[in-house]
Scaffold this motif. Structure first.
Motif, PDB file in Angstrom:
ATOM      1  N   GLU A  82       0.810  -1.218   0.000  1.00 15.07           N
ATOM      2  CA  GLU A  82       0.000   0.000   0.000  1.00 15.07           C
ATOM      3  C   GLU A  82       0.847   1.273   0.000  1.00 15.07           C
ATOM      4  OE1 GLU A  82      -2.762   0.383   3.213  1.00 15.07           O
ATOM      5  OE2 GLU A  82      -4.056   1.709   2.073  1.00 15.07           O
ATOM      6  N   ASN A  83       1.898   1.273   0.806  1.00 15.01           N
ATOM      7  CA  ASN A  83       2.620   2.537   1.005  1.00 15.01           C
ATOM      8  C   ASN A  83       3.928   2.658   0.232  1.00 15.01           C
ATOM      9  OD1 ASN A  83       0.607   3.083   2.813  1.00 15.01           O
ATOM     10  ND2 ASN A  83       1.813   2.514   4.596  1.00 15.01           N
ATOM     11  N   TYR A  84       4.557   1.525  -0.062  1.00 15.23           N
ATOM     12  CA  TYR A  84       5.885   1.622  -0.651  1.00 15.23           C
ATOM     13  C   TYR A  84       5.878   1.367  -2.160  1.00 15.23           C
ATOM     14  CZ  TYR A  84       7.331   2.103   4.136  1.00 15.23           C
ATOM     15  OH  TYR A  84       7.465   2.568   5.416  1.00 15.23           O
ATOM     16  N   GLU A  86       3.241   0.469  -3.961  1.00 13.47           N
ATOM     17  CA  GLU A  86       1.917   0.795  -4.514  1.00 13.47           C
ATOM     18  C   GLU A  86       1.498  -0.214  -5.587  1.00 13.47           C
ATOM     19  OE1 GLU A  86       1.142   5.288  -4.683  1.00 13.47           O
ATOM     20  OE2 GLU A  86       3.313   5.133  -4.840  1.00 13.47           O
ATOM     21  N   GLU A  88      -1.104  -1.723  -6.296  1.00 14.72           N
ATOM     22  CA  GLU A  88      -2.390  -1.555  -6.988  1.00 14.72           C
ATOM     23  C   GLU A  88      -2.153  -0.766  -8.288  1.00 14.72           C
ATOM     24  OE1 GLU A  88      -6.070  -2.827  -7.052  1.00 14.72           O
ATOM     25  OE2 GLU A  88      -4.938  -3.057  -5.196  1.00 14.72           O
TER      26      GLU A  88
ATOM     27  N   ASN B  47      -7.143  -3.552   2.740  1.00 16.45           N
ATOM     28  CA  ASN B  47      -6.934  -2.179   3.216  1.00 16.45           C
ATOM     29  C   ASN B  47      -8.069  -1.221   2.856  1.00 16.45           C
ATOM     30  OD1 ASN B  47      -4.438  -3.207   3.944  1.00 16.45           O
ATOM     31  ND2 ASN B  47      -3.475  -2.478   2.067  1.00 16.45           N
ATOM     32  N   GLU B 181      -8.860   3.250  -4.357  1.00 11.18           N
ATOM     33  CA  GLU B 181      -7.718   3.247  -3.442  1.00 11.18           C
ATOM     34  C   GLU B 181      -7.969   4.263  -2.312  1.00 11.18           C
ATOM     35  OE1 GLU B 181      -4.552   1.489  -2.078  1.00 11.18           O
ATOM     36  OE2 GLU B 181      -5.737   0.746  -3.729  1.00 11.18           O
ATOM     37  N   LYS B 219      -0.862   8.663   1.585  1.00  9.40           N
ATOM     38  CA  LYS B 219      -0.629   7.237   1.810  1.00  9.40           C
ATOM     39  C   LYS B 219      -0.879   6.848   3.253  1.00  9.40           C
ATOM     40  CE  LYS B 219       2.946   6.598  -1.578  1.00  9.40           C
ATOM     41  NZ  LYS B 219       4.391   6.453  -1.708  1.00  9.40           N
ATOM     42  N   ARG B 220      -0.590   7.745   4.181  1.00 13.22           N
ATOM     43  CA  ARG B 220      -0.632   7.364   5.582  1.00 13.22           C
ATOM     44  C   ARG B 220      -1.666   8.118   6.403  1.00 13.22           C
ATOM     45  NH1 ARG B 220       4.287   6.929   3.526  1.00 13.22           N
ATOM     46  NH2 ARG B 220       5.353   4.932   3.779  1.00 13.22           N
TER      47      ARG B 220
END
Lengths: 185, 300
Positions: A82-84, A86, A88, B47, B181, B219-220
């Motif tokens: 999700e954060n690094y 990505e 998707e 998520n 997303e 993102k966070r």
């Protein structure tokens, strides 16, 4: 009559050419990386790497789905996707290149050969020219391809936030281990 | 028989196309395409929310298998109680809880709130998981059942008090979807059954509809809203619909949920049946949920 002869000729030519190209592949290549920066182990493994090697031209291509990397910790895996990287948005990492010293490698003879690889590595929407060294082990018609190289996160616009900077290294050491078998066309 | 020129021409063209094709083939642009499996695969959507709670209520999200989540919740006093109370921060109420992921789609949790000295425990199960690819599902469906137990002294000692009078029950069906997303939305038809109520006019059963949404700002960091509309069962002039708005901030293994709400309760029974402050009239309190996960049982 003439038409069918021509067609047959074309087909035969096609088969002959395909046979002449010695291609090797796997769909279960092991690709792992380590980005440990502190005490906490940051490692992941993927057993579904795709690798194709054309021994005639030396063309070597690898692809891996980033979602398929398994971490020991579920949350780490979640953050990786999700954060690094990505995943998707950018589902896979890819390498397309050539073995530079391909003409010196006797693919028909059992043995271990050092190779230099050059090509384009794509990750997180960024493509970069890279070089690496690796090893090919030819054993009874199969080829074991291994390599290790570093991927610097900043090169691929993967940002590590300040709060976790001391836990995550600025690069990942990637290991590749692919057992290639000949591709029947 | 005379040869038709077009009849002869066609295979020649075909032949040359094949030949060109082969020469391109030799230089090889896409080797991977030769072996790649192009059929789409079923993939579960993950998520949808950063945490297993939207704010107060349960979200469609689960803990990973073998993951322990330590949750420390705080709800402060009313902000409009003034500077002398440090805008409510003088009065802290808290719930300490532990959640654990038994399976990918099954988790349990326990907690204790200082308000009413109340214990609570829940089971959360996901029979349907939002997915893409073949046999996909557009939504996740999650079932939640929980029980609460007040352990404080009886309010009325003159009557005969039963142990069962301390208990209340909560059941909910969460129907949620991660639309993009950034954006996720869930609807939660839910009900609370209280074995004992304070006044004869109060109902034992309360029915409500919860709406939870999150919008990721980065993102966070995400903006979240958690609203529960009490459909029936509570006196309208006294009780209010609980509403909470806030931000989820994620840093490594922690998730901080900072929010403003009109409810004090930190379990479903408490925030659904005991919210009397009116959000619209400024009766708002600051609160936070702190979540820290530990992987007790790793995958390997």
């Amino acid at each position: 009559m003439k038409y069918s002869t021509l067609m047959l000729f074309c087909c035969l030519m096609g088969i002959a050419q395909a046979k002449a190209q010695e291609k090797f592949f796997t769909k279960q290549g092991t690709i792992s990386f380590d980005a440990t920066g502190g005490l906490e182990k940051i490692q992941a493994t993927n057993h579904a790497g795709i690798c194709v090697l054309d021994t005639k031209t030396g063309a070597l291509q690898l692809a891996v789905l980033l979602k398929g990397f398994e971490f020991e910790k579920a949350l780490m895996q979640e953050h990786f996707n999700e954060n690094y990287v990505e995943s998707e948005k950018y589902p896979r990492a890819e390498f397309k290149g050539v073995i530079v010293n391909n003409s010196n490698i006797p693919y028909t003879k059992n043995g271990a050969y050092d190779v230099q690889v050059k090509g384009t590595f794509s990750l997180h929407g960024v493509s970069k020219e890279v070089t690496s060294i690796g090893k090919l082990v030819v054993q009874d018609g199969r080829i074991q391809a291994t390599s290790a190289f570093d991927v610097l996160f900043s090169d691929y616009h993967i940002s590590i936030p300040g709060v976790v900077k001391d836990k995550i290294a600025d690069h990942a050491t990637v290991h590749i281990d692919c057992s290639l078998q000949s591709l029947k066309m | 028989m005379t040869m038709n020129p077009t009849f002869l021409g066609r295979p020649l063209i075909l032949c040359s196309i094949l030949a060109i094709g082969h020469s391109l083939h030799a230089q090889q642009q896409d080797l991977l395409g030769l072996v790649e499996d192009k059929t789409p695969k079923k993939e579960y959507v993950t998520n949808a929310f950063k945490s297993t709670r939207v704010i107060d209520g349960q979200s469609m999200e689960f803990l990973g298998k073998g993951v322990l989540d330590t949750r420390i919740l705080h709800r402060f006093g009313l902000i409009n109680s003034g500077a002398n109370n440090l805008y409510g921060l003088d009065q802290a109420n808290m719930r300490l809880g532990f959640d654990y992921g038994l399976l990918e789609s099954l988790m349990i949790g326990i907690g204790r709130s200082n308000v009413n000295k109340e214990l609570d425990g829940f089971i959360k199960f996901r029979p349907l998981w939002q997915s893409t690819g073949p046999h996909s599902s557009p939504v996740s469906i999650v079932l939640v059942t929980s029980m609460t137990l007040t352990t404080g002294p009886w309010a009325d000692t003159s009557r005969k008090n039963f142990f069962s009078s301390r208990m209340s029950f909560y059941n909910a069906i969460i129907i949620g979807r991660k639309f993009s997303e950034q954006f996720s939305l869930q609807l939660t038809p839910e009900m609370v059954h209280r074995n004992l109520v304070t006044y004869t006019a109060d109902h034992n059963d309360i029915y409500a509809l919860g709406i939870g949404a999150r919008y990721k700002l980065s993102k966070r960091i995400a903006f979240v809203v958690d609203y529960h509309h009490i459909v029936t069962g509570l006196r309208r002039n006294t009780y209010q619909d609980p509403l909470a708005v806030g931000f989820d901030i994620e840093t490594g293994g922690h998730v901080f949920q900072l929010h403003f709400s009109n409810s004090l309760g930190m379990n479903e029974r408490a925030f659904l049946t005991e919210t009397t402050d009116n959000f619209g009239k400024g009766a708002i309190r600051f609160g936070f949920n702190l979540s820290r996960v530990f992987t007790l049982h790793s995958k390997k």
